[in-house]
Design a protein around this motif. Structure first.
Motif, PDB file in Angstrom:
ATOM      1  N   PRO A 108      -1.741  -2.545  -4.582  1.00 18.94           N
ATOM      2  CA  PRO A 108      -3.023  -1.616  -4.076  1.00 18.94           C
ATOM      3  C   PRO A 108      -2.487  -0.217  -3.697  1.00 18.94           C
ATOM      4  O   PRO A 108      -2.868   0.077  -2.474  1.00 18.94           O
ATOM      5  CB  PRO A 108      -3.652  -2.678  -3.065  1.00 18.94           C
ATOM      6  CG  PRO A 108      -2.720  -3.508  -2.531  1.00 18.94           C
ATOM      7  CD  PRO A 108      -1.502  -3.636  -3.614  1.00 18.94           C
ATOM      8  N   LEU A 109      -1.656   0.211  -4.315  1.00 24.42           N
ATOM      9  CA  LEU A 109      -1.285   1.765  -3.877  1.00 24.42           C
ATOM     10  C   LEU A 109      -2.349   2.673  -3.564  1.00 24.42           C
ATOM     11  O   LEU A 109      -2.481   3.516  -2.665  1.00 24.42           O
ATOM     12  CB  LEU A 109      -0.060   2.200  -4.603  1.00 24.42           C
ATOM     13  CG  LEU A 109       1.192   1.553  -4.785  1.00 24.42           C
ATOM     14  CD1 LEU A 109       1.883   1.888  -6.031  1.00 24.42           C
ATOM     15  CD2 LEU A 109       2.032   1.218  -3.431  1.00 24.42           C
ATOM     16  N   ARG A 110      -3.169   2.712  -4.668  1.00 28.42           N
ATOM     17  CA  ARG A 110      -4.434   3.678  -4.642  1.00 28.42           C
ATOM     18  C   ARG A 110      -4.000   5.128  -4.631  1.00 28.42           C
ATOM     19  O   ARG A 110      -4.334   6.084  -5.489  1.00 28.42           O
ATOM     20  CB  ARG A 110      -5.446   3.435  -3.675  1.00 28.42           C
ATOM     21  CG  ARG A 110      -5.916   2.165  -4.012  1.00 28.42           C
ATOM     22  CD  ARG A 110      -7.043   2.115  -2.596  1.00 28.42           C
ATOM     23  NE  ARG A 110      -7.823   0.704  -2.816  1.00 28.42           N
ATOM     24  CZ  ARG A 110      -7.319  -0.425  -2.482  1.00 28.42           C
ATOM     25  NH1 ARG A 110      -6.373  -0.465  -1.696  1.00 28.42           N
ATOM     26  NH2 ARG A 110      -7.928  -1.703  -2.485  1.00 28.42           N
ATOM     27  N   SER A 164       7.529   1.852 -13.395  1.00 23.68           N
ATOM     28  CA  SER A 164       6.217   1.090 -13.699  1.00 23.68           C
ATOM     29  C   SER A 164       5.211   1.143 -12.667  1.00 23.68           C
ATOM     30  O   SER A 164       5.566   0.511 -11.578  1.00 23.68           O
ATOM     31  CB  SER A 164       6.496  -0.191 -14.327  1.00 23.68           C
ATOM     32  OG  SER A 164       5.293  -0.641 -15.009  1.00 23.68           O
ATOM     33  N   LEU A 165       4.046   1.694 -13.017  1.00 25.71           N
ATOM     34  CA  LEU A 165       3.071   1.759 -11.706  1.00 25.71           C
ATOM     35  C   LEU A 165       1.670   1.450 -12.583  1.00 25.71           C
ATOM     36  O   LEU A 165       0.698   1.806 -12.086  1.00 25.71           O
ATOM     37  CB  LEU A 165       2.900   3.096 -11.326  1.00 25.71           C
ATOM     38  CG  LEU A 165       4.155   3.825 -10.538  1.00 25.71           C
ATOM     39  CD1 LEU A 165       3.945   5.327 -10.561  1.00 25.71           C
ATOM     40  CD2 LEU A 165       4.273   3.031  -9.075  1.00 25.71           C
ATOM     41  N   SER A 166       1.613   0.262 -13.310  1.00 29.29           N
ATOM     42  CA  SER A 166       0.665  -0.147 -13.877  1.00 29.29           C
ATOM     43  C   SER A 166      -0.103  -0.916 -12.949  1.00 29.29           C
ATOM     44  O   SER A 166       0.137  -1.694 -12.198  1.00 29.29           O
ATOM     45  CB  SER A 166       1.114  -0.930 -15.151  1.00 29.29           C
ATOM     46  OG  SER A 166      -0.164  -1.864 -15.723  1.00 29.29           O
ATOM     47  N   GLY A 167      -1.577  -0.779 -13.077  1.00 26.57           N
ATOM     48  CA  GLY A 167      -2.612  -1.288 -12.411  1.00 26.57           C
ATOM     49  C   GLY A 167      -2.574  -1.111 -10.738  1.00 26.57           C
ATOM     50  O   GLY A 167      -2.740  -2.187 -10.023  1.00 26.57           O
ATOM     51  N   CYS A 168      -2.202   0.053 -10.348  1.00 29.64           N
ATOM     52  CA  CYS A 168      -2.187   0.162  -8.970  1.00 29.64           C
ATOM     53  C   CYS A 168      -3.421   1.215  -8.429  1.00 29.64           C
ATOM     54  O   CYS A 168      -3.280   1.644  -7.396  1.00 29.64           O
ATOM     55  CB  CYS A 168      -0.730   1.171  -8.787  1.00 29.64           C
ATOM     56  SG  CYS A 168       0.655   0.156  -9.017  1.00 29.64           S
ATOM     57  N   ASP A 169      -4.490   1.075  -9.063  1.00 32.57           N
ATOM     58  CA  ASP A 169      -5.641   1.926  -8.682  1.00 32.57           C
ATOM     59  C   ASP A 169      -5.629   3.294  -8.436  1.00 32.57           C
ATOM     60  O   ASP A 169      -6.158   3.738  -7.513  1.00 32.57           O
ATOM     61  CB  ASP A 169      -6.185   1.030  -7.578  1.00 32.57           C
ATOM     62  CG  ASP A 169      -6.541  -0.278  -7.746  1.00 32.57           C
ATOM     63  OD1 ASP A 169      -6.868  -0.419  -8.944  1.00 32.57           O
ATOM     64  OD2 ASP A 169      -6.885  -1.181  -6.677  1.00 32.57           O
ATOM     65  N   LEU A 170      -4.532   3.963  -9.205  1.00 32.11           N
ATOM     66  CA  LEU A 170      -4.329   5.293  -9.157  1.00 32.11           C
ATOM     67  C   LEU A 170      -5.451   6.096  -9.863  1.00 32.11           C
ATOM     68  O   LEU A 170      -5.633   6.068 -10.932  1.00 32.11           O
ATOM     69  CB  LEU A 170      -3.234   5.533  -9.678  1.00 32.11           C
ATOM     70  CG  LEU A 170      -1.818   4.900  -8.778  1.00 32.11           C
ATOM     71  CD1 LEU A 170      -0.570   5.392  -9.461  1.00 32.11           C
ATOM     72  CD2 LEU A 170      -1.734   5.357  -7.489  1.00 32.11           C
ATOM     73  N   ALA A 171      -6.233   6.961  -9.148  1.00 30.94           N
ATOM     74  CA  ALA A 171      -7.240   7.849  -9.842  1.00 30.94           C
ATOM     75  C   ALA A 171      -6.682   9.167 -10.035  1.00 30.94           C
ATOM     76  O   ALA A 171      -7.083  10.006 -11.032  1.00 30.94           O
ATOM     77  CB  ALA A 171      -8.386   7.960  -8.767  1.00 30.94           C
ATOM     78  N   HIS A 218       0.807  -1.107   0.217  1.00 33.97           N
ATOM     79  CA  HIS A 218       0.108  -0.075  -0.017  1.00 33.97           C
ATOM     80  C   HIS A 218       0.894   1.189   0.058  1.00 33.97           C
ATOM     81  O   HIS A 218       0.197   2.339  -0.319  1.00 33.97           O
ATOM     82  CB  HIS A 218      -0.732  -0.188   1.220  1.00 33.97           C
ATOM     83  CG  HIS A 218      -1.987  -0.949   1.085  1.00 33.97           C
ATOM     84  ND1 HIS A 218      -3.249  -0.837   0.435  1.00 33.97           N
ATOM     85  CD2 HIS A 218      -1.939  -2.290   1.602  1.00 33.97           C
ATOM     86  CE1 HIS A 218      -4.039  -1.729   0.730  1.00 33.97           C
ATOM     87  NE2 HIS A 218      -3.231  -2.906   1.314  1.00 33.97           N
ATOM     88  N   SER A 219       2.153   1.137   0.338  1.00 27.64           N
ATOM     89  CA  SER A 219       3.066   2.126   0.149  1.00 27.64           C
ATOM     90  C   SER A 219       4.470   1.855   0.302  1.00 27.64           C
ATOM     91  O   SER A 219       4.555   0.447   0.672  1.00 27.64           O
ATOM     92  CB  SER A 219       2.803   3.016   1.491  1.00 27.64           C
ATOM     93  OG  SER A 219       3.961   4.285   1.716  1.00 27.64           O
TER      94      SER A 219
END
Length: 530
Positions: free
Chosen positions: A203-205, A225-232, A181-182
Motif C-alpha cells: 500500500p505505497l499509494r 516492479s511496482l504493480s498494484g501499489c495504489d499509485l495514482a 507504506h514506504s
C-alpha cells in the motif's frame, strides 16, 4: 618323457604366478578410464525434518524454531532453501490473526544461493538476520506482514568487518505482498549488487521522499516492479530519482489515468497494464504521451487489460523510435485504432511483434502497420466486421503474416458470416456476395477514378464546342450578350491628354520660393478622394 612333464609344470606355475600378480587386490580399485567418484558427503542435518533433493532443501510448513534446533551440517551441496510457510492464514481462538512472527538470524548455510521465506506471517526481522549467508543471491520475503521498520538498513547488511559492515551479495529481493507504506531511506545501502526489486501489492499509494532516496541508493538496479501499489500519480522528477541504469519498470494494476509525465530515459521495457487510462493520448491534451518522455531506448511496451481504454489516437506512440514489441490486448472497450498511431516510425520500421488480442475491434486501417515486416501478430477474439472491402484487404495483406491462432480470427458480422474464419479462402467472395456485387465493384481503384474524371471532362468540353457551333452567340450568353457584344465591338484606343481634364484633377502652379527661381512647370494634383 619325465623331463617334458617337468617343463610343462614349470611353465604352468609361471603363468599362474603372473596372473596372480596382474589381478587387483581386494584393496585396489579397478581402473576404468574415469576418475574415482568421491565419497558421498553427509546430508545436512536439516534433511532429517525437511525434504531434500539434488539441489534444494524444502522445509515448507516446518517450524523455524525446530529447524534452528536441528542445525545445518556443513559442508553440503544444496543451492536453494525453501523455508516457506504452509500458505494458510494463522488465527487465534477468536478467529483474529495473531501477532506477526519474528525472524531470528539464520544460521550459516554454505553454498546456498537462494532463500525463500514466504507466507511466514513475518512482521519483524532480527538485526543481521542474513549476515551468515555469504553465498546468498536471491532473497524472497513476499506474502508476509513486513512494515518499513522490518526492512531497515541493519537488517539487510552483511557481517561486521574492521571498519564497516560487509555488503550482502543479494542480486534479487522480493518484498511483494507486504504492508509497506514506504521504504527507509537507507534500506538498500548494503546491497550494492541489487539488480531486481519487487515491491508489488504494497500500500505505497505515493513514492515519498524516503522511498525515492532508497531507490536512488540501489545504483545497480535494473528491474523495478511496482504493480498494484495504489499509485495514482508519480513524482515529476522520477526520471532523475531512479537509478540511471533501470531498464524495466512495471506499473501495472495502479490508479494511473494517464501515462506518467516523467520516466527514466534508460527504460527498455514498460508495463502499464490494468490502469484506468481512457485514451492514448489523453483527451485533455494534444501532446503525444511518449513524446515528452524521450524514451528513445524503449523496445517493449504493454498497455493491456485496461478496463477503460476506448481508443488509440494519431501519434499515440510518437517518441518511441525503437519500439519492437507492443502488447495491446484484453481491453474490452477498445474499438478504434487511428491509422496514424505509428506514422512516426516511417521508413525506419522497427516494430516486429504486435498483439491486439481480445479487444472490441471490428476493423483495422490498412495502413496502420507495415504488415509484411511483422514476425508475430495476434488478432484473435475480436468482433471483426467482415465487409467486402475489409475481407478483401485482409485476404491479401495478412495472408503471409505469421498470424497467431489464425483460426480464432473470426467474423462477428454480417449475420450470414458470423463465426467464419476471416482468412478463409472463400470468405471474400461470400462477403461481397452478401453485400451485393463482385469483390471489385465496391472498391474502385485509383486508375478507375482517374479514368472516370477524364471521361467526364472530355464530355463537358465536347458539349461546349458543339453548343458554340450550333447556337448563336446571344443565345449562349443570355442576358450578358449586349454588354459582351458592345465591349467586343469597341476598338481599343490609346489614352489621350484629354483624359486628364477631369474635375478631380487641376493644374496647380507652384508659388515662387524665396531661394528658388520661379518655374513655369506645372504638376497635376489630385483633389479629393476617389
Amino acid at each position: 618323457m619325465p623331463q617334458v612333464h617337468v617343463i610343462v609344470l614349470v611353465v604352468a606355475t609361471g603363468v599362474l604366478a603372473l596372473a596372480a600378480l596382474a589381478a587387483p587386490s581386494a584393496h585396489q580399485a579397478v581402473f576404468t578410464g574415469h576418475p574415482p567418484e568421491p565419497p558421498p558427503r553427509p546430508a545436512p542435518a536439516a534433511c532429517r525434518v525437511c525434504h531434500c533433493t539434488a539441489e534444494a532443501l524444502d522445509c515448507t510448513g516446518v517450524d523455524l524454531a525446530r529447524l534452528a534446533a536441528v542445525g545445518w551440517a556443513a559442508p553440503w551441496r544444496l543451492k536453494r532453501a525453501v523455508l516457506d510457510g504452509d500458505g494458510g492464514i494463522p488465527q487465534d481462538g477468536e478467529g483474529a490473526p495473531p501477532p506477526p512472527a519474528h525472524l531470528d538470524a539464520l544460521q550459516p548455510m554454505p553454498g546456498v544461493e537462494s532463500v525463500s521465506l514466504r507466507y511466514r506471517d513475518l512482521g519483524s526481522i532480527a538485526t543481521k538476520a542474513f549476515a551468515n549467508l555469504q553465498d546468498l543471491r536471491v532473497l524472497s520475503l513476499a506474502h508476509n506482514r513486513l512494515t518499513a521498520d522490518a526492512v531497515r538498513a541493519d537488517v539487510l547488511r552483511g557481517a561486521w568487518s574492521a571498519d564497516s559492515y560487509e555488503p550482502l551479495a543479494v542480486e534479487e529481493l522480493d518484498l511483494s505482498h507486504n504492508a509497506l507504506h514506504s521504504l527507509p531511506g537507507r534500506a538498500l545501502e548494503h546491497l550494492p549488487r541489487l539488480a531486481t526489486l519487487r515491491l508489488d501489492h504494497n500500500p505505497l499509494r505515493v513514492l515519498d521522499h524516503n522511498t525515492q532516496a532508497a531507490l536512488a541508493r540501489a545504483t545497480a538496479l535494473k528491474v523495478l516492479s511496482l504493480s498494484g501499489c495504489d499509485l495514482a500519480v508519480l513524482p515529476g522528477d522520477l526520471s532523475t530519482s531512479l537509478p540511471r541504469g533501470l531498464v524495466r519498470l512495471d506499473l501495472s494494476g495502479n490508479a494511473l489515468t494517464a501515462v506518467p509525465a516523467s520516466l527514466p530515459a534508460s527504460l527498455r521495457s514498460l508495463v502499464l497494464d490494468a490502469n484506468p487510462i481512457r485514451s492514448l493520448p489523453a483527451r485533455d491534451t494534444l501532446t503525444p504521451p511518449f513524446a515528452r518522455l524521450r524514451l528513445e531506448s524503449l523496445e517493449e511496451l504493454s498497455v493491456s487489460y485496461m478496463p477503460a481504454l476506448e481508443d488509440i489516437a494519431a501519434g499515440a506512440f510518437f517518441g518511441l523510435p525503437r519500439l519492437r514489441v507492443l502488447s495491446c490486448s484484453h481491453n474490452p472497450e477498445l474499438r478504434a485504432v487511428d491509422a496514424a498511431a505509428f506514422s512516426h516510425l516511417g521508413p525506419s520500421w522497427t516494430l516486429r511483434e504486435v498483439s491486439l488480442r481480445n479487444n472490441s475491434l471490428s476493423w483495422l486501417p490498412p495502413r496502420l502497420l507495415a504488415w509484411t515486416g511483422l514476425t508475430f501478430l495476434d488478432l484473435a477474439d475480436n468482433p471483426w466486421s467482415c465487409s467486402c472491402n475489409f475481407s478483401l484487404w485482409a485476404s491479401g495483406a495478412l495472408r503471409e503474416v505469421n498470424l497467431n491462432e489464425r483460426e480464432l480470427v473470426r467474423c462477428a458480422s454480417p449475420a450470414p458470416l458470423q463465426g467464419r474464419p476471416l482468412l478463409n479462402a472463400t470468405l471474400t467472395a461470400e462477403a461481397c456476395a452478401v453485400a451485393g456485387g463482385s469483390p471489385y465493384s465496391r472498391r474502385p481503384s485509383l486508375f478507375a477514378n482517374a479514368l472516370l474524371f477524364a471521361l467526364t471532362a472530355t464530355l463537358v468540353a465536347s458539349l461546349v464546342v458543339v453548343a458554340r457551333r450550333l447556337l448563336p452567340e446571344p443565345a449562349l450568353l443570355g442576358p450578358l450578350a449586349p454588354l459582351v457584344g458592345r465591349a467586343a465591338r469597341q476598338p481599343l484606343r490609346a489614352p489621350s491628354l484629354d483624359s486628364l481634364k477631369h474635375p478631380l484633377y487641376v493644374v496647380v502652379a507652384p508659388g515662387p520660393a524665396e531661394d528658388d527661381p520661379p518655374s513655369s512647370s506645372s504638376v497635376p494634383e489630385r483633389r479629393g478622394d476617389l
